[in-house]
Write a protein that holds these residues in place. Sequence first.
Motif, PDB file in Angstrom:
ATOM      1  N   PRO A  14       0.824  -1.200   0.000  1.00 53.99           N
ATOM      2  CA  PRO A  14       0.000   0.000   0.000  1.00 53.99           C
ATOM      3  C   PRO A  14       0.865   1.260   0.000  1.00 53.99           C
ATOM      4  O   PRO A  14       1.991   1.256   0.484  1.00 53.99           O
ATOM      5  CB  PRO A  14      -0.815  -0.126   1.287  1.00 53.99           C
ATOM      6  N   ALA A  15       0.302   2.341  -0.546  1.00 54.83           N
ATOM      7  CA  ALA A  15       1.051   3.601  -0.618  1.00 54.83           C
ATOM      8  C   ALA A  15       1.458   4.084   0.754  1.00 54.83           C
ATOM      9  O   ALA A  15       2.500   4.709   0.914  1.00 54.83           O
ATOM     10  CB  ALA A  15       0.195   4.660  -1.316  1.00 54.83           C
ATOM     11  N   GLU A  16       0.633   3.768   1.770  1.00 57.50           N
ATOM     12  CA  GLU A  16       0.935   4.231   3.131  1.00 57.50           C
ATOM     13  C   GLU A  16       2.245   3.668   3.650  1.00 57.50           C
ATOM     14  O   GLU A  16       2.807   4.186   4.624  1.00 57.50           O
ATOM     15  CB  GLU A  16      -0.204   3.849   4.081  1.00 57.50           C
ATOM     16  N   ALA A  17       2.756   2.607   3.002  1.00 57.00           N
ATOM     17  CA  ALA A  17       4.013   2.023   3.463  1.00 57.00           C
ATOM     18  C   ALA A  17       5.154   3.024   3.383  1.00 57.00           C
ATOM     19  O   ALA A  17       6.127   2.928   4.135  1.00 57.00           O
ATOM     20  CB  ALA A  17       4.345   0.777   2.640  1.00 57.00           C
ATOM     21  N   GLY A  21       7.963   4.618   9.485  1.00 54.88           N
ATOM     22  CA  GLY A  21       9.232   5.101  10.014  1.00 54.88           C
ATOM     23  C   GLY A  21       9.275   6.599  10.255  1.00 54.88           C
ATOM     24  O   GLY A  21      10.251   7.100  10.824  1.00 54.88           O
ATOM     25  N   LEU A  22       8.249   7.328   9.836  1.00 50.64           N
ATOM     26  CA  LEU A  22       8.210   8.768  10.099  1.00 50.64           C
ATOM     27  C   LEU A  22       7.617   9.016  11.484  1.00 50.64           C
ATOM     28  O   LEU A  22       6.741   8.286  11.938  1.00 50.64           O
ATOM     29  CB  LEU A  22       7.360   9.484   9.049  1.00 50.64           C
ATOM     30  N   ARG A  27       5.072  12.571   9.631  1.00 50.40           N
ATOM     31  CA  ARG A  27       3.980  11.869   8.957  1.00 50.40           C
ATOM     32  C   ARG A  27       2.850  12.836   8.609  1.00 50.40           C
ATOM     33  O   ARG A  27       2.267  12.759   7.524  1.00 50.40           O
ATOM     34  CB  ARG A  27       3.466  10.737   9.848  1.00 50.40           C
ATOM     35  N   GLN A  28       2.557  13.753   9.529  1.00 50.47           N
ATOM     36  CA  GLN A  28       1.520  14.744   9.251  1.00 50.47           C
ATOM     37  C   GLN A  28       1.897  15.578   8.033  1.00 50.47           C
ATOM     38  O   GLN A  28       1.059  15.848   7.161  1.00 50.47           O
ATOM     39  CB  GLN A  28       1.322  15.651  10.466  1.00 50.47           C
ATOM     40  N   ALA A  29       3.164  15.996   7.978  1.00 50.89           N
ATOM     41  CA  ALA A  29       3.619  16.786   6.836  1.00 50.89           C
ATOM     42  C   ALA A  29       3.569  15.972   5.548  1.00 50.89           C
ATOM     43  O   ALA A  29       3.110  16.462   4.507  1.00 50.89           O
ATOM     44  CB  ALA A  29       5.038  17.292   7.087  1.00 50.89           C
ATOM     45  N   ARG A  49      13.867  14.240   4.756  1.00 58.56           N
ATOM     46  CA  ARG A  49      13.132  12.978   4.843  1.00 58.56           C
ATOM     47  C   ARG A  49      11.626  13.223   4.715  1.00 58.56           C
ATOM     48  O   ARG A  49      10.929  12.512   3.988  1.00 58.56           O
ATOM     49  CB  ARG A  49      13.452  12.298   6.178  1.00 58.56           C
ATOM     50  N   ALA A  50      11.138  14.253   5.408  1.00 61.87           N
ATOM     51  CA  ALA A  50       9.704  14.545   5.382  1.00 61.87           C
ATOM     52  C   ALA A  50       9.238  14.934   3.982  1.00 61.87           C
ATOM     53  O   ALA A  50       8.214  14.427   3.499  1.00 61.87           O
ATOM     54  CB  ALA A  50       9.378  15.645   6.388  1.00 61.87           C
TER      55      ALA A  50
END
Length: 717
Positions: A14-17, A21-22, A27-29, A49-50
């Motif tokens: 899935p794209a969420e993968a 690790g964030l 992850r919000q960003a 990374r973000a």
Amino acid sequence: MTESLTPIPLTAAPAEAVLDGLDAEQRQAAATLTGPLCILAGAGTGKTRAITHRIAYGVRTGTYDPHRVLAVTFTARAAAEMRSRLTGLGAPGVQARTFHAAALRQLQYFWPLTVGGTLPQLVDHKVKILGEAARRLRLTTDRASLRDFASEIEWAKVSTLTPEGYLARAASRPEPAGVQHQAFAKLYQAYEDLKQDRHLMDFEDVLLFTVAMLESDERVAAQVRQQYRHFVVDEYQDVSPLQQRLLDLWLGGREELCVVGDAAQTIYSFTGATPDYLLNFRRRFPQAEVVKLVRDYRSTPQVVKLANVLLADRKPGGSAPWAEPLQLISQRQAGPTPQITQHADDDAEAAWIAAQITDLRDAGMPLSEMAVLYRTNGQSQAFEQALASAGISYQLRGSERFFSRREVREAMAALRTSSLVNEQEPVPDSVRAVLSSLGWSRDAPTSTGAVRERWESLAALVALADQLAAERENFSLRDFLAELDERSAAQHAPTVEGVTLASLHSAKGLEWDAVFLAGLCEGLMPITFAKEQQEIDEERRLFYVGITRARTHLFLSSASARHSGGRGKRTPSRFLIPLRKELGLEPAARQIAPSSGRTNPNNSKRKRAVSCLGCGEVLVKGAEVGRRRCANCPPRYEEAVFEQLRQWRLDYAKELEVPAFMVFSDATLEVIAEKLPSTDEELLEIPGIGEKKLQVHGQRLKDALSELGESSSVSSR
């Protein structure tokens, strides 16, 4: 990345993968894919990374067409790093470029269609044209003045000021090279006229012409906006008014914009950069999402605490605005307490730093994970001498270009030949096999000099092959060569073993396990010419950037005098006062660490006093006398010319099989870079060049200077 690179295949995961690790804020960003987004990212909080995971997530979910995303940053190296990360995340095809590279590409494509004819030739340096314009107006044409004129023109252009507009804004600025603002405005106009007559453009014109093209031709603007739908701007605190104007034209009123920055890391105001656009982002886009990244993954709590204390010591208010800084929270385990030391003189300070580096090396820390940072490039000599005396290899950041080294060029040629024959072996094995024939071995040579330098260059290529093969699936030797080609174009060098010596400005964006911030005394930190509150604030931010380069070990040092036996007139930097208090140290006392014991060579004889051409102080240290400049005053030469001369000296010394300093000292090279002599008589006027040096090296030096041609100031970015 180049098209030959093999991207990671988009799997059924899935794209969420890609968000795994964030941390919560990252992850919000990364999950905020549409609408205006402002990411306030402190040092070491994982901003790259973000934003790369955000772009990759947008591509994986189908929200973004990778070919319609433009990520903009300020250095070719940062852009190359971003493209490399995106490829590793399975999102190739995204354009990551500097403002100038993106604008030049558009200009090259649309110029024949909109203006017609050929695009004006891009000139790298302004000095030659400026010199001609100044002579026509009977203004000073010495190289120091021309350098100041070039810098002022660059500031005016990025501030979107014409010669007429410059006069309206110039009243509060110092007169460039002592020339009245009205006379300088005429020089500015004459410079522009000469460029136009000769069908030339300079670095700033690339942005100005692109802006003019997009503003005047709606068809071109519509085509560009059709091409790029989503924009990401890194280091947004460093944008200039001209860059912001171009960004607005790219957007065309749309709001698909993500900006990333930290006002506390604004250190390029002298070039026209301003954090105002970052700080006022929410005012322009009231509905913008704002995410703060404050979890510091780089530095220990001890280092982070000092960084926070430094910024907190500057209270809001006063004669200059001060943005509320981000309070970083270290995510690492506790480390050693930072050290603040004061030494008798520059040599004692440098010797103490070399001793600490030796201890860290003996404890297992690689030399490449240590750096000595200072305010001005002229401070490097003492550290070069101390490290060389201790048998410690080092590299001057910004001096020798890695991909210009002979052994690196030979290695790339050999690897290119090998790639046509053998693609079956793992890349690291192939690289080792090829480079073994060029001097690489598993164990480092015990000798120093050229043999060791050659091995270190080849070892850096081996280490890069190991790193990339571990990060990317189906990584081939051709992929490795494509990576090297791109890194060569961006001057994105792999890690070379050796302590880094660098100015604070050039250290931005880098990090090390151990950082030595040296020369922290009044006059250097803050620098002498920082008088107004805004200038002092910029020096504080520069010091903050230096502190946040350290992961674990942080050493802050100053020297009371320039030479052994000198009067200790220097005082430690005012910025150290709250840091000493935080560490529980007493205020800086007059009792200081032991002297280096080195005698001042000028004490043994009575000599005619030589004064600094900058501040007028009497010089007593040999290198300073040779330079005609004290350590506190900024250089009067163009740094690009000096670094080219250093590279020439290094290559020439290797040819002669002698140490580089035996050709010419750094002090002599500095005066050569300033004076640019062209005759034997002019060479003999340079301190450090006598009849014998002239006879042995004079012709080769004149040939090198002739090849350099005209050179101008380069941006510190």
